[in-house]
Design an enzyme around this catalytic site. Structure first.
Site, PDB file in Angstrom:
ATOM      1  N   LYS A 264       0.838  -1.196   0.000  1.00  0.00           N
ATOM      2  CA  LYS A 264       0.000   0.000   0.000  1.00  0.00           C
ATOM      3  C   LYS A 264       0.875   1.249   0.000  1.00  0.00           C
ATOM      4  CE  LYS A 264      -3.835  -1.847   2.853  1.00  0.00           C
ATOM      5  NZ  LYS A 264      -4.968  -1.737   1.950  1.00  0.00           N
ATOM      6  N   ARG A 338     -10.069 -11.644   2.684  1.00  0.00           N
ATOM      7  CA  ARG A 338     -10.948 -12.705   2.175  1.00  0.00           C
ATOM      8  C   ARG A 338     -10.217 -14.046   2.098  1.00  0.00           C
ATOM      9  NH1 ARG A 338     -11.916  -9.461  -3.319  1.00  0.00           N
ATOM     10  NH2 ARG A 338     -11.387  -7.788  -1.868  1.00  0.00           N
TER      11      ARG A 338
END
Ligand code: BES
Ligand code: MN
Ligand code: ZN
Length: 488
Positions: A264, A338
């Site tokens: 990120k 996820r």
């Protein structure tokens, strides 16, 4: 701080301040005060052209007249006032009392007679949540603490419940606010064990070796890039009699999300200690459940991992076998939540529960869709979701259902060399993430997924929230479980 009911004459109250809650355009509550005090307050309200809108607070110095101060706080229009209005307004007032260094208050509502349980509970929660601060790493000159808040004609039992709910939420907030150098997968698991010991819950922690042996390669892969190895946490509460239902709570527990190899940028990495918010909510809920003792079997599952780039990190293009046998192709290592939940949801499903509720700071896309104050709700069982949404209206934890029936959209996570791909592209990102999770929920299990990426963290002080972790999800899940327990 003590929160208690006050049943005596208002005129006999001996504290520092009285807090009057009033509806917009009516000042009837003022009439409850002794004449001298009431006249004084009425005059000031007039001069200040106080309306009673929600958020309006007026402080009236009344030294020499029973108390030192009367605070008048607006609730807004009577027909719009609900439980959460009380929670919000009281949260604000408590913050103000602290700022003014007023250490005790009697809260008086505009309602006649004894206060009902719901409102007493909401006020109690507002007080305790509003009093929250996370300042353990700050030097304090001299610490001011509110000593006592009394609720006029409040219900004792409801106060007891409100305390348990709000303290559980504050516990979750504390954990969320701890940085990644303090809470990592290992220390989070230790915290769960401490909690279990203190509140007499069953707790089993699986280490990185056991995680692999159990076939949870998805959770393992996400965690393997970090020097802090992953953990699987399983907490259990069992009631004494036959449980009415078995409910499993699953929380995303990324103690820090750097993005991994798909790292990120700095602005996006900041505050990613909050990526464990779902897990912290689960721990908070289990803590309260142990005290509330519902007739429901409740399991809390957390897959704890730290998403880091390193020579040992999982990569884009990797194909990983999850616990339920499905293969996942990695498109982006930053869609790691996820991947961990593929395994924790599979593990949860093997417990054969009636229901699963998962909470995850899963996607930025959910914040784009709904704004940062509302959680996305996804489900495979509309009756379950309906009931949950009704409860969320009362707790003030905003949820909004997003659709799962777009089969064309679903294809985007199927366009892969494996069974599923871990991203579905830019559009509908919160939905494709939920569709990915659904692949790992066992057949016949009613399931709700809450994407709490937005509401798990507050950028500013608001109502009963202070800047930082919010503990979102704790109270709604608790109310839901208590409702299942009370149902015949
Ligand atoms: N933890 C983030 C989601 C998130 C973003 C939570 C902002 C709270 C605030 C998640 O792991 C993530 O990075 N999601 C990606 C998914 C994308 C790579 C498909 C995102 O939302 O950008
Ligand atoms: Mn991520
Ligand atoms: Zn994440």
């Amino acid at each position: 701080m003590e929160v208690k009911a006050y049943k005596d004459d208002i005129k006999k109250f001996k504290g520092k301040s009285i807090v009057l809650l009033v509806y917009e355009e009516t000042t009837k509550t003022v009439g409850r005060l002794s004449k001298g005090l009431a006249n004084r307050v009425k005059k000031v309200l007039q001069v200040e052209s106080f309306k009673g809108k929600e958020g309006e607070i007026l402080k009236v110095p009344t030294v020499g007249l029973v108390v030192d101060f009367v605070y008048v706080a607006g609730l807004g229009k009577k027909e719009k006032v609900n439980e959460d209005t009380y929670r919000r307004v009281v949260g604000n007032i408590v913050r103000r009392l602290k700022k003014d260094k007023v250490d005790s208050a009697l809260i008086i509502t505009p309602r006649r007679g004894d206060l009902n349980r719901e409102i007493t509970k909401a006020i109690t929660e507002g007080v305790i949540l509003g009093d929250y601060t996370f300042d353990k790493y700050k030097k304090k000159e001299e610490e001011f603490k509110i000593k006592e808040v009394l609720i006029y004609k409040g219900d004792e039992e409801a106060i007891r419940f409100g305390k348990i709910f709000a303290e559980a939420q504050n516990y979750a907030r504390d954990l969320v606010n701890e940085p990644g150098n303090v809470i990592n997968p290992i220390t989070l698991a230790e915290e769960a064990q401490k909690l279990a010991k203190e509140y007499r819950l069953e707790c089993k922690v699986y280490d990185e070796k056991e995680i692999q042996e159990m076939g949870m390669m998805a959770l393992y892969s996400v965690g393997k890039g970090s020097v802090n190895p992953p953990r699987l946490i399983h907490l259990v509460y069992k009631p004494e009699g036959t449980p009415k239902e078995k409910i499993v709570l699953v929380g995303k527990g990324l103690t820090f999300d750097s993005g991994g190899l798909n790292i990120k940028p700095g602005d996006y990495m900041r505050n990613m200690k909050m990526d464990k918010s779902g897990a912290c909510a689960v721990l908070g809920i289990m803590r309260a459940i142990a005290q509330l003792k519902p007739e429901v079997e409740v399991h809390g599952i957390v897959g704890a991992a730290e998403n880091m780039p390193s020579g040992n990190a999982y990569r884009p293009d990797d194909v990983i076998r999850a616990k339920n046998g499905k293969y996942i192709e990695i498109d982006n290592t930053d869609a790691e939540g996820r991947v961990t939940m593929a395994d924790t949801l599979s593990y949860a499903s093997e417990l054969k529960p009636d229901k699963i509720i998962d909470m995850a700071t899963l996607t930025g896309a959910c914040m784009v869709a709904l704004g940062e104050y509302t959680a996305g709700l996804f489900t495979n069982a509309s009756d379950f979701a309906q009931e949950f949404k009704e409860i969320a209206k009362k707790t003030g934890e905003r949820v909004w259902e997003l659709p799962m029936d777009d089969e064309r959209l679903r294809k985007k996570i199927k366009n892969t060399v494996a069974d599923v791909l871990n991203t579905g592209g830019r559009y509908g990102g919160a939905i494709t993430a939920a569709m990915f999770l659904e692949e790992f929920v066992g057949k016949g299990i009613k399931w709700i997924h809450l994407d709490i990426a937005g509401p798990a963290w507050s950028k500013e002080d608001y109502a009963y929230y202070t800047k930082g972790g919010t503990g979102f999800g704790v109270r709604t899940c608790l109310e839901y479980i208590m409702k299942v327990s009370d149902n015949v």
